[in-house]
Design an enzyme around this catalytic site. Structure first.
Site, PDB file in Angstrom:
ATOM      1  N   PRO A 100       0.846  -1.194   0.000  1.00 21.12           N
ATOM      2  CA  PRO A 100       0.000   0.000   0.000  1.00 21.12           C
ATOM      3  C   PRO A 100       0.879   1.240   0.000  1.00 21.12           C
ATOM      4  CG  PRO A 100      -0.571  -1.503   1.797  1.00 21.12           C
ATOM      5  CD  PRO A 100       0.708  -1.984   1.203  1.00 21.12           C
ATOM      6  N   GLU A 174      18.396 -12.285   1.222  1.00 22.37           N
ATOM      7  CA  GLU A 174      18.356 -11.981  -0.219  1.00 22.37           C
ATOM      8  C   GLU A 174      19.699 -11.375  -0.637  1.00 22.37           C
ATOM      9  OE1 GLU A 174      15.041  -9.447  -1.239  1.00 22.37           O
ATOM     10  OE2 GLU A 174      15.439  -9.563  -3.388  1.00 22.37           O
TER      11      GLU A 174
HETATM   12  C1  LIG Z   1      15.604  -5.599  -6.844  1.00 24.12           C
HETATM   13  C2  LIG Z   1      15.285  -7.009  -7.154  1.00 24.12           C
HETATM   14  C3  LIG Z   1      16.384  -7.891  -7.646  1.00 24.12           C
HETATM   15  C4  LIG Z   1      14.012  -7.416  -6.975  1.00 24.12           C
HETATM   16  C5  LIG Z   1      13.601  -8.786  -6.749  1.00 24.12           C
HETATM   17  N1  LIG Z   1      13.361  -9.028  -5.407  1.00 24.12           N
HETATM   18  C6  LIG Z   1      12.657  -8.212  -4.594  1.00 24.12           C
HETATM   19  N2  LIG Z   1      13.131  -8.120  -3.377  1.00 24.12           N
HETATM   20  C7  LIG Z   1      12.513  -7.343  -2.476  1.00 24.12           C
HETATM   21  N3  LIG Z   1      11.414  -6.624  -2.727  1.00 24.12           N
HETATM   22  C8  LIG Z   1      10.911  -6.666  -3.948  1.00 24.12           C
HETATM   23  C9  LIG Z   1      11.497  -7.477  -4.955  1.00 24.12           C
HETATM   24  N4  LIG Z   1      10.771  -7.339  -6.055  1.00 24.12           N
HETATM   25  C10 LIG Z   1       9.758  -6.461  -5.753  1.00 24.12           C
HETATM   26  N5  LIG Z   1       9.844  -6.044  -4.494  1.00 24.12           N
HETATM   27  C11 LIG Z   1       8.963  -5.092  -3.782  1.00 24.12           C
HETATM   28  O1  LIG Z   1       7.750  -4.962  -4.498  1.00 24.12           O
HETATM   29  C12 LIG Z   1       7.515  -3.612  -4.881  1.00 24.12           C
HETATM   30  C13 LIG Z   1       6.849  -3.594  -6.246  1.00 24.12           C
HETATM   31  O2  LIG Z   1       5.581  -4.175  -6.202  1.00 24.12           O
HETATM   32  P1  LIG Z   1       4.297  -3.513  -5.447  1.00 24.12           P
HETATM   33  O3  LIG Z   1       4.430  -2.044  -5.579  1.00 24.12           O
HETATM   34  O4  LIG Z   1       4.377  -3.995  -4.040  1.00 24.12           O
HETATM   35  O5  LIG Z   1       3.106  -4.038  -6.158  1.00 24.12           O
HETATM   36  C14 LIG Z   1       8.896  -2.986  -4.871  1.00 24.12           C
HETATM   37  O6  LIG Z   1       8.864  -1.611  -4.668  1.00 24.12           O
HETATM   38  C15 LIG Z   1       9.587  -3.717  -3.737  1.00 24.12           C
HETATM   39  O7  LIG Z   1       9.271  -3.120  -2.506  1.00 24.12           O
END
Ligand SMILES: CC(C)=CCNc1ncnc2c1ncn2[C@@H]1O[C@H](COP(=O)(O)O)[C@@H](O)[C@H]1O
Ligand SMILES: [Zn+2]
Length: 317
Positions: A100, A174
């Site tokens: 959110p 991670e």
């Molecule tokens: C940087 C990278 C290698 C990403 C893959 N691994 C990840 N690790 C941690 N949080 C993530 C990852 N991929 C997406 N997110 C989270 O998901 C958000 C995007 O999806 P949403 O806004 O929650 O809908 C990002 O801003 C981040 O907070």
């Protein structure tokens, strides 16, 4: 499509994914045309074939996508497109995560009811659940940037959440050198672990971390392309999938961010198979065992298992 590609697409699958990281090229196109004044180009929202970025650069990509997706209308279009794409890729059950944001109307209460009716109306065969990624401490997201903040500040809140009966999936180890934090968080224990790239001793983790994960049988969510493109894993053959697979530990292959990393779940299963020499039967078992790792109640798991049984002859035709 060749036979092999058909197998992977027909293979029924379950997974977790981040909503805004899953936005496809086509949907980005629609968003860009809605907001031409932002001057955003495709190269800013996705990491193409053969490209690598640092983790920081990857997180920058999310900021750009968040600019494109900032109204209720955007979110609903994105969620509906993402779900249809996963369904077309053979995903039968999806846990979609979203954080959110300050902009109102971007939360679970807006998305969930709308999506359930959209899925019914369009007759797509997919069960979608929303997981909320909670901002528990300043600058730290439950499933957010792993290089910021420390898990120990989150422990009390996480314990409380768990005691209330919430299921927890934690992005853990991670990035390297988080032994102490990972150790603390594993004591909760979480219900699932995202990535877990640096848990095992060969990559700077420890046997005691591995033992805790194994003892509590905590499933891992593994995302091959995400880790290779984000450079936390040097190449596919060195992905920790193999370590946990050899142990016979439950893991779920996931996409993480299919839009940003230009992949889909069929491709991730295919990559695991070609990199680690798995047969179609092995892959089928992996997709089936993933059902036991989902957060839905037992009756939903039983229904999915029944669906797998019915689909088996079709997939192995
Ligand atoms: C940087 C990278 C290698 C990403 C893959 N691994 C990840 N690790 C941690 N949080 C993530 C990852 N991929 C997406 N997110 C989270 O998901 C958000 C995007 O999806 P949403 O806004 O929650 O809908 C990002 O801003 C981040 O907070
Ligand atoms: Zn993730």
């Amino acid at each position: 499509m060749d036979n092999e590609a058909v197998f992977y697409q027909d293979l029924p699958k379950v997974l977790h994914a981040h909503l805004n990281g899953s936005v496809s090229f086509q949907t980005i196109e629609k968003l860009i045309s809605r907001k031409p004044q932002l001057n955003i180009e495709h190269s800013m929202t996705a990491i193409g074939k053969g490209q690598r970025r640092t983790l920081d650069e990857c997180f920058e990509v999310f900021k750009v996508i968040h600019k494109l997706v900032d109204t209720e209308e955007d979110i609903l279009m994105v969620a509906s497109d993402v779900i249809k794409e996963f369904a077309a890729d053979g995903v039968k059950y999806l846990e979609l995560r979203s954080t959110p944001r300050e902009e109102k109307d971007t939360g679970k209460d807006v998305i969930e009811p709308n999506i359930h009716s959209a899925c019914k109306n369009e007759g797509v065969d997919i069960d979608v659940r929303f997981l909320v990624t909670v901002k528990l401490a300043e600058d730290f997201m439950l499933s957010g940037d792993p290089t910021v903040g420390h898990g120990k500040y989150l422990l009390p809140a996480l314990e409380k959440a768990k005691n209330c009966g919430l299921k927890l999936s934690l992005h853990l180890s991670e990035v390297p050198s988080q032994l102490e934090e990972s150790d603390l968080l594993l004591n909760l224990p979480p219900d699932r672990i995202g990535h877990g790239t640096f848990l095992h001793p060969e990559v700077g983790g420890s046997q005691s971390l591995v033992d805790k994960v194994v003892k509590n049988s905590i499933p891992l969510e593994l995302c091959l392309t995400s880790n290779v493109k984000g450079q936390t894993v040097p190449c596919y053959s060195k992905h920790h999938f193999n370590y946990w697979y050899q142990l016979g530990h439950p893991s779920v292959i996931c996409t993480d961010d299919k839009g940003v990393f230009c992949t889909d779940l069929s491709q991730e299963y295919q990559l695991a198979a070609s990199t680690f020499g798995l047969s179609n039967e092995d892959i089928w078992k992996l997709s089936q065992q993933a059902i036991d790792c989902i957060f839905a109640p037992e009756d939903v798991k039983q229904q999915l298992k029944q669906k797998w049984k019915e689909l088996h002859p079709q997939v192995f035709k």
